[in-house]
Write an enzyme that holds these catalytic residues in place. Structure first.
Site, PDB file in Angstrom:
ATOM      1  N   ASP A 230      -6.384  31.159  17.563  1.00 52.58           N
ATOM      2  CA  ASP A 230      -6.496  31.914  18.819  1.00 52.58           C
ATOM      3  C   ASP A 230      -7.893  32.509  19.031  1.00 52.58           C
ATOM      4  O   ASP A 230      -8.052  33.465  19.785  1.00 52.58           O
ATOM      5  CB  ASP A 230      -5.457  33.047  18.861  1.00 52.58           C
ATOM      6  CG  ASP A 230      -4.052  32.538  18.610  1.00 52.58           C
ATOM      7  OD1 ASP A 230      -3.258  33.256  18.001  1.00 52.58           O
ATOM      8  OD2 ASP A 230      -3.784  31.387  18.998  1.00 52.58           O
TER       9      ASP A 230
HETATM   10  N1  LIG Z   1      -5.881  25.657  14.181  1.00 51.06           N
HETATM   11  C1  LIG Z   1      -5.235  26.144  15.256  1.00 51.06           C
HETATM   12  N2  LIG Z   1      -3.962  25.752  15.500  1.00 51.06           N
HETATM   13  C2  LIG Z   1      -3.306  26.243  16.590  1.00 51.06           C
HETATM   14  C3  LIG Z   1      -3.929  27.180  17.448  1.00 51.06           C
HETATM   15  C4  LIG Z   1      -5.287  27.545  17.168  1.00 51.06           C
HETATM   16  O1  LIG Z   1      -5.922  28.327  17.925  1.00 51.06           O
HETATM   17  N3  LIG Z   1      -5.896  26.997  16.079  1.00 51.06           N
HETATM   18  N4  LIG Z   1      -3.193  27.738  18.493  1.00 51.06           N
HETATM   19  C5  LIG Z   1      -1.742  27.686  18.239  1.00 51.06           C
HETATM   20  C6  LIG Z   1      -0.746  28.240  19.214  1.00 51.06           C
HETATM   21  N5  LIG Z   1      -0.220  29.478  18.684  1.00 51.06           N
HETATM   22  C7  LIG Z   1      -0.409  30.554  19.505  1.00 51.06           C
HETATM   23  O2  LIG Z   1      -0.782  30.348  20.677  1.00 51.06           O
HETATM   24  C8  LIG Z   1       0.474  29.574  17.456  1.00 51.06           C
HETATM   25  C9  LIG Z   1       1.409  28.591  17.130  1.00 51.06           C
HETATM   26  C10 LIG Z   1       2.079  28.668  15.903  1.00 51.06           C
HETATM   27  C11 LIG Z   1       1.848  29.708  15.019  1.00 51.06           C
HETATM   28  C12 LIG Z   1       2.584  29.703  13.719  1.00 51.06           C
HETATM   29  O3  LIG Z   1       2.561  30.684  12.989  1.00 51.06           O
HETATM   30  N6  LIG Z   1       3.217  28.543  13.386  1.00 51.06           N
HETATM   31  C13 LIG Z   1       3.896  28.346  12.090  1.00 51.06           C
HETATM   32  C14 LIG Z   1       5.200  27.592  12.263  1.00 51.06           C
HETATM   33  C15 LIG Z   1       6.096  28.263  13.290  1.00 51.06           C
HETATM   34  C16 LIG Z   1       7.380  27.416  13.505  1.00 51.06           C
HETATM   35  O4  LIG Z   1       7.617  26.471  12.721  1.00 51.06           O
HETATM   36  O5  LIG Z   1       8.105  27.730  14.463  1.00 51.06           O
HETATM   37  C17 LIG Z   1       3.004  27.465  11.208  1.00 51.06           C
HETATM   38  O6  LIG Z   1       2.296  26.568  11.752  1.00 51.06           O
HETATM   39  O7  LIG Z   1       3.109  27.623   9.979  1.00 51.06           O
HETATM   40  C18 LIG Z   1       0.918  30.689  15.353  1.00 51.06           C
HETATM   41  C19 LIG Z   1       0.237  30.636  16.574  1.00 51.06           C
HETATM   42  C20 LIG Z   1      -1.361  26.227  18.029  1.00 51.06           C
HETATM   43  N7  LIG Z   1      -2.026  25.827  16.836  1.00 51.06           N
END
Ligand SMILES: Nc1nc2c(c(=O)[nH]1)N[C@@H](CN(C=O)c1ccc(C(=O)N[C@@H](CCC(=O)O)C(=O)O)cc1)CN2
Length: 286
Positions: A230
């Site tokens: 983000d």
């Molecule tokens: N490297 C990046 N990846 C993503 C970004 C970014 O800016 N850099 N934006 C996110 C979107 N997002 C908020 O807008 C977000 C999405 C997911 C998570 C998160 O904690 N995901 C967990 C799994 C959650 C699940 O399984 O439901 C994870 O990946 O371990 C935080 C923020 C999209 N990706």
């Protein structure tokens, strides 16, 4: 009369005199009509940016011939430039999880011709939105994520990106963090919608954070994806007034409109080659 070929010239270089005169003279001498021109001089860093939307009116010139001759004219400025053929829509791959509002809105705007793009596929870590893709006749690819398979899942995604010659990946509420490696591979060509008015309320559950804080505005931020969650260069933001009577669920509901507007606007800015990434910021010629 053949239809004029339309292209966008994007250029940036160290600010100095003669840039606009050199470029516009070259374009005019090669039968190009400049229908839109933006320029910006960042005085803090002395970086100059320009975007020109042009139509070729002479049959003697093509986009390739314009491209071939420009380099000699602008070498003296040490210019970074690109010419984009507006007759070749940007190839866009959409990524989703379970939330459907951003995907639905992008598909609607695509159907109405507001977003001139070639959707190469819809990729999801869940199956929920397959019907929405099939309704539009768009290839749906289910790539589930587990705690152990993220490298393989991302490799499969990149294989689709390469196979389809995708130019832009749009995370339309795709709820998985992309690895550093994938972020590097997609640098400058992956857009995410974060459901808060960044830099406020980064990370998970921003509407819950906003409700606890008692905010009077909520918002959404469309940004390029980087390894720093983000924190990528912001392209577009949208806000909506709220007040003490709003429950978290109502903030989520009202927030859907800010998310769809911010994301669609950011995607259109990218599709029309209006966005320059510059450090961790952008210049957007609207
Ligand atoms: N490297 C990046 N990846 C993503 C970004 C970014 O800016 N850099 N934006 C996110 C979107 N997002 C908020 O807008 C977000 C999405 C997911 C998570 C998160 O904690 N995901 C967990 C799994 C959650 C699940 O399984 O439901 C994870 O990946 O371990 C935080 C923020 C999209 N990706």
């Amino acid at each position: 009369m053949s239809h004029p070929k339309e292209f966008v010239l994007k250029a940036s270089c160290y600010a100095t005199s003669g840039i606009v005169a050199t470029v516009s003279t070259y374009l005019a001498e090669h039968g190009c009509y400049i229908s839109e021109m933006h320029q910006y001089d960042d005085e803090e860093t002395q970086r100059f940016f320009m975007r020109a939307l042009c139509k070729i009116e002479s049959d003697d010139n093509t986009i390739d011939s314009i491209r071939a001759g420009l380099d000699d004219q602008v070498t003296k400025f040490n210019m970074d430039w690109n010419i984009y053929d507006m007759g070749e829509p940007v190839k866009v791959l959409l990524m989703v999880s379970k939330f459907d509002h951003c995907l639905d809105d992008l598909l609607y705007r695509h159907r109405k011709g507001e977003l001139r793009m070639d959707i190469t596929a819809i990729v999801s870590n869940h199956k929920d939105l397959r019907p929405m893709a099939e309704r539009e006749g768009i290839r749906f690819i289910h790539l589930p994520v587990t705690k152990d398979n993220k490298p393989e899942q991302e490799a499969a995604l990149m294989a689709v990106v390469e196979e389809t010659q995708t130019d832009l990946v749009v995370l339309a509420r795709y709820m998985q963090i992309l690895s550093d490696s994938l972020c590097k591979q997609l640098q400058g060509r992956a857009i995410n919608i974060h459901h808060s008015f960044l830099p406020g309320f980064k990370g998970a559950k921003p509407y819950h954070q906003a409700h606890v804080r008692g905010v009077k505005l909520i918002g959404a931020t469309a940004h390029y994806v980087t390894s720093d969650l983000d924190e990528g260069p912001i392209i577009e933001q949208s806000v909506q007034p709220v007040d003490h009577t709003y429950s978290t669920d109502r903030l989520v509901a009202v927030g859907r409109d800010t998310e769809t507007v911010a994301l669609a606007t950011a995607v259109r800015m990218h599709l029309e080659h209006r966005v320059f990434m510059y450090g961790n910021k952008t210049v957007v010629f609207k």
